[in-house]
Design a protein around this motif. Structure first.
Motif, PDB file in Angstrom:
ATOM      1  N   TRP A 124       0.840  -1.193   0.000  1.00  0.00           N
ATOM      2  CA  TRP A 124       0.000   0.000   0.000  1.00  0.00           C
ATOM      3  C   TRP A 124       0.868   1.233   0.000  1.00  0.00           C
ATOM      4  O   TRP A 124       2.092   1.135   0.112  1.00  0.00           O
ATOM      5  CB  TRP A 124      -0.996  -0.034   1.151  1.00  0.00           C
ATOM      6  CG  TRP A 124      -0.445  -0.092   2.554  1.00  0.00           C
ATOM      7  CD1 TRP A 124       0.386  -1.042   3.087  1.00  0.00           C
ATOM      8  CD2 TRP A 124      -0.706   0.844   3.610  1.00  0.00           C
ATOM      9  NE1 TRP A 124       0.643  -0.763   4.399  1.00  0.00           N
ATOM     10  CE2 TRP A 124      -0.010   0.382   4.750  1.00  0.00           C
ATOM     11  CE3 TRP A 124      -1.463   2.009   3.713  1.00  0.00           C
ATOM     12  CZ2 TRP A 124      -0.054   1.061   5.967  1.00  0.00           C
ATOM     13  CZ3 TRP A 124      -1.512   2.674   4.931  1.00  0.00           C
ATOM     14  CH2 TRP A 124      -0.808   2.204   6.044  1.00  0.00           C
ATOM     15  N   HIS A 126       1.055   5.428   1.462  1.00  0.00           N
ATOM     16  CA  HIS A 126       0.442   6.351   2.427  1.00  0.00           C
ATOM     17  C   HIS A 126       1.328   7.568   2.642  1.00  0.00           C
ATOM     18  O   HIS A 126       2.531   7.521   2.405  1.00  0.00           O
ATOM     19  CB  HIS A 126       0.121   5.642   3.739  1.00  0.00           C
ATOM     20  CG  HIS A 126       1.303   5.078   4.488  1.00  0.00           C
ATOM     21  ND1 HIS A 126       2.141   5.842   5.264  1.00  0.00           N
ATOM     22  CD2 HIS A 126       1.779   3.808   4.591  1.00  0.00           C
ATOM     23  CE1 HIS A 126       3.063   5.068   5.815  1.00  0.00           C
ATOM     24  NE2 HIS A 126       2.879   3.825   5.416  1.00  0.00           N
ATOM     25  N   ARG A 133      -1.341   9.894   7.218  1.00  0.00           N
ATOM     26  CA  ARG A 133      -1.611   8.613   6.567  1.00  0.00           C
ATOM     27  C   ARG A 133      -2.997   8.055   6.915  1.00  0.00           C
ATOM     28  O   ARG A 133      -3.515   7.203   6.209  1.00  0.00           O
ATOM     29  CB  ARG A 133      -0.532   7.585   6.900  1.00  0.00           C
ATOM     30  CG  ARG A 133      -0.525   7.081   8.319  1.00  0.00           C
ATOM     31  CD  ARG A 133       0.556   6.011   8.464  1.00  0.00           C
ATOM     32  NE  ARG A 133       0.901   5.717   9.825  1.00  0.00           N
ATOM     33  CZ  ARG A 133       0.285   4.815  10.599  1.00  0.00           C
ATOM     34  NH1 ARG A 133      -0.740   4.141  10.133  1.00  0.00           N
ATOM     35  NH2 ARG A 133       0.692   4.605  11.824  1.00  0.00           N
ATOM     36  N   HIS A 137      -4.142   7.339   1.897  1.00  0.00           N
ATOM     37  CA  HIS A 137      -3.594   5.998   1.681  1.00  0.00           C
ATOM     38  C   HIS A 137      -4.413   5.251   0.631  1.00  0.00           C
ATOM     39  O   HIS A 137      -5.534   5.645   0.307  1.00  0.00           O
ATOM     40  CB  HIS A 137      -3.571   5.208   3.002  1.00  0.00           C
ATOM     41  CG  HIS A 137      -4.934   4.994   3.614  1.00  0.00           C
ATOM     42  ND1 HIS A 137      -5.327   5.575   4.793  1.00  0.00           N
ATOM     43  CD2 HIS A 137      -5.995   4.269   3.203  1.00  0.00           C
ATOM     44  CE1 HIS A 137      -6.567   5.213   5.085  1.00  0.00           C
ATOM     45  NE2 HIS A 137      -7.006   4.427   4.115  1.00  0.00           N
ATOM     46  N   ALA A 226      -4.804   0.062   7.437  1.00  0.00           N
ATOM     47  CA  ALA A 226      -4.329   1.433   7.242  1.00  0.00           C
ATOM     48  C   ALA A 226      -4.665   2.339   8.420  1.00  0.00           C
ATOM     49  O   ALA A 226      -4.576   3.554   8.310  1.00  0.00           O
ATOM     50  CB  ALA A 226      -4.950   2.000   5.958  1.00  0.00           C
TER      51      ALA A 226
END
Ligand code: NAG
Ligand code: NAG
Ligand code: NAG
Ligand code: NAG
Ligand code: NAG
Ligand code: NAG
Ligand code: NAG
Ligand code: CU
Length: 589
Positions: A124, A126, A133, A137, A226
């Motif tokens: 991922w 971010h 973040r 993200h 996240a």
């Protein structure tokens, strides 16, 4: 056994195919701006990419090159980090604010360019300044060349991004965290940006979150945690997962009904839409935060749920119909259950190692992940002189590694200082010691600590072993430790104090999982190993926001190898310029 062997074969074919296929250039434009998004019946001003929460997914094939044009229309200086991408020989693209670059200023642009080689699965991206973040993200999906998955080919993929909805300003949040482990709370947990139907608000339609599946099909769930502060458990009522990857490394298929995923981590899991008892049924997918038991300070419980709906269930309009079949809910682990997490992480093994685990260790590090009291006389918080934990809780308490609370350099990013041979001129610089000054010093009373820009130099190609030790007593957490620019072998984990004479024997040197973020158990330890073959300056930090912002972090300065192609290349010409002080530059008030 035979199944595992054939999977290894597929993987070998896939990686061989990768090296001689045409790689593409995948380009994206990320416009970062503040927009009002409506959740929980409120319009909240959020700093996001392309007006979306979560942001757009980057989808590539292994071996591709990526160019992401960042157009910063937000009021904050920012950087974007490609979490888990090895960015081999390309530390400048790592996007760690004040470690590898100065933030991209408001009304400025910058293009990140990097290749993704030898990695397949889910990663991922971010923001990597302040706590941004939490809203900036998205997923980074890396498919194998020629779709050669080392498992039955999925019919469809479903990204599952576990997030949190913060109504408070994230830059303000970070400022508060820097001088104390304060506990601010998000307003909700989210799955793919939606809180789900557990959150009520006056006069509004329930925020249902529907994932349609078809009987008999196989789905690859690409799961990302996240959030800022919590490990999550994920379950789907009536279904099991087969975990096939973690942090973009394949694992031996592991069947489980619960997934544990810490902030920073990713998990790839197959879901077979196999329910024969109730075809056309609806099942809740639940993501639930876990937390340490009391006496640790208790956060509000965060749960988000989505409905997994067999789409032979008839028209979607039926979903809120009182007469529709009830949705089956899974039984979730208790919020204080830490053992389910421990077992989940302990049960992962690699499908195939990128290279054998090195047996001779050159650099042995013991990192105590701890807290200390830091009194910022001139700062925003008044000093609290008592060291009684019960009284002052997290005020003036900061995260530490080996009794140093990490402080970002104020004016020159570490990588730039290193490249121009000026690291020693950073006035907050301190060497990260190999061991904690005392093996364990976190208890009922918190001891004083200090802040510094800690750096541990590593010779090129050194084999490094780190034992991360969480505190054994008190108000404490597990620690998801993330290393930039590398994957590490996770050799072992345990509860209690690490004891080499006992624990080295438990190391898995055969098929340890390969990850970029290891969940160091609460009241326990984890041992990892990697080869320092990627020159540059790499951030190592806890992926809990309240820990990393307050200083549970350090850096590795990996020296150049003997030849030019083993040395850090020069910076890109358009790397954002640094001028004023980072702390004032970060936010425009
Ligand atoms: C909506 O915003 C108001 C004002 O900021 C706040 O008091 C309220 O708690 C919010 N509602 C929810 C459900 O978060
Ligand atoms: C940034 O990029 C946008 C869109 O490509 C462009 O309109 C703008 O002029 C650029 N700004 C700067 C400062 O280069
Ligand atoms: C939401 O509303 C339903 C029915 O109106 C109620 O049963 C439930 O307890 C509420 N949930 C929360 C989290 O307030
Ligand atoms: C794997 O999980 C099971 C329970 O599901 C547990 O008994 C076992 O100890 C775990 N293995 C490891 C190595 O953690
Ligand atoms: C800290 O303060 C609490 C609450 O006043 C008290 O009960 C406790 O005994 C104190 N602990 C120490 C170590 O002084
Ligand atoms: C930790 O650092 C602080 C500040 O430098 C110092 O006062 C304290 O003695 C150190 N603690 C230990 C256990 O070395
Ligand atoms: C790196 O270390 C390995 C194993 O110790 C050794 O075989 C190799 O030659 C080294 N490479 C360089 C460039 O030093
Ligand atoms: Cu931590």
């Amino acid at each position: 056994m035979a199944a595992a062997a054939s999977m290894v074969f597929f993987l070998a074919v896939a990686l061989a195919a990768a090296s001689n296929s045409d790689a593409a250039l995948v380009e994206h434009t990320f416009v970062v701006s503040q927009v009002k998004l409506n959740r929980l019946c409120n319009d909240t001003l959020m700093t996001v990419v392309n007006g979306q929460f979560p942001g757009p997914a980057i989808e590539i094939t292994e071996g591709d090159s990526v160019a992401v044009h960042i157009v910063n229309m937000s009021p904050y200086g920012l950087t974007i980090h490609w979490h888990g991408v090895l960015v081999q020989m390309n530390c400048w693209a790592d996007g760690a604010g004040m470690i590898t670059q100065c933030p991209i200023q408001p009304n400025n642009n910058f293009t990140y360019r990097f290749d993704v080689v030898g990695q397949e699965g889910t990663l991922w991206w971010h923001a990597h300044v302040a706590s941004l973040r939490a809203s900036i993200h998205g997923a980074l999906i890396i498919r194998p060349r020629a779709s050669l998955y080392p498992f039955p080919r999925p019919d469809k993929e479903i990204p599952i991004i576990i997030g949190e909805w913060w109504e408070m300003d994230l830059v303000q949040l970070d400022r508060r965290l820097r001088n104390g482990l304060l506990f601010d709370m998000p307003s909700a947990a989210t799955i793919n940006g939606k809180p789900g139907d557990l959150y009520n608000c006056s006069g509004a339609i329930k925020e249902t979150n529907i994932l349609s599946i078809e009987h008999g099909k196989k789905y690859l769930l690409r799961i990302v945690n996240a959030v800022l502060n919590s490990e999550y458990y994920l379950k789907i009522a009536g279904h099991k997962f087969t975990v096939v990857g973690a942090d973009a490394n394949y694992v031996k298929p592991y069947t489980t009904d619960v997934i544990a995923i810490a902030p920073g981590q990713t998990v790839d899991a197959l879901l077979v839409a196999s329910d024969a008892h109730n075809p056309g049924g609806r099942y809740y997918m639940v993501a639930k935060a876990n937390q340490p038991p009391k006496p640790a300070i208790q956060i509000s419980r965060f749960i988000s749920r989505a409905t997994v709906q067999y789409n032979n269930n008839g028209p979607e309009s039926k979903q809120d119909d009182e007469e529709a079949d009830p949705v089956t809910a899974p039984e979730m682990p208790d919020e204080h259950d830490q053992i389910t997490s421990f077992y989940f992480h302990g049960n992962l093994t690699s499908l195939q190692l990128p290279h054998p685990v090195p047996v001779n260790v050159d650099e042995r590090l013991f990192f105590a992940l701890d807290s200390g009291s830091f009194c910022d006389e001139g700062g925003s918080l008044p000093c609290v002189k008592t060291t009684n934990m019960t009284i002052h809780r997290f005020r003036n308490m900061v995260g530490t590694i080996n009794n140093i609370s990490f402080q970002l350099p104020a004016t020159t990013p570490l990588l730039q200082a290193h490249y121009y041979n000026k690291v020693s001129s950073i006035d907050t610089l301190r060497d990260m010691p190999d061991r904690a000054p005392r093996m364990f010093y976190f208890s009922e009373t918190i001891e004083p600590t200090s802040k510094a820009t800690s750096v541990r130099r590593l010779p090129y190609n050194a084999t490094v072993e780190i034992v991360f030790q969480s505190p054994l007593l008190g108000d404490t957490f597990a620690n998801p430790m993330h290393l930039h620019g590398y994957n590490f072998f996770v050799l072992a984990q345990g509860f209690g104090m690490y004891r080499p004479e006992r624990d080295v024997k438990r190391y898995n040197l055969v098929d340890p999982p390969v990850r970029n973020t290891v969940q160091v158990p609460i009241f326990g330890w984890a041992a990892v190993r990697f080869v320092a073959n990627n020159p540059g300056v790499w951030f190592l930090h806890c992926h809990y926001g309240h820990h990393s912002s307050s200083g549970m972090a350090t850096t590795f300065l990996v020296e150049n190898g003997p030849t030019l192609d083993m040395s850090l290349p020069p910076p890109p010409e358009d790397l954002p310029a640094c001028s004023e002080n980072y702390n004032t530059r970060l936010a425009y008030e």
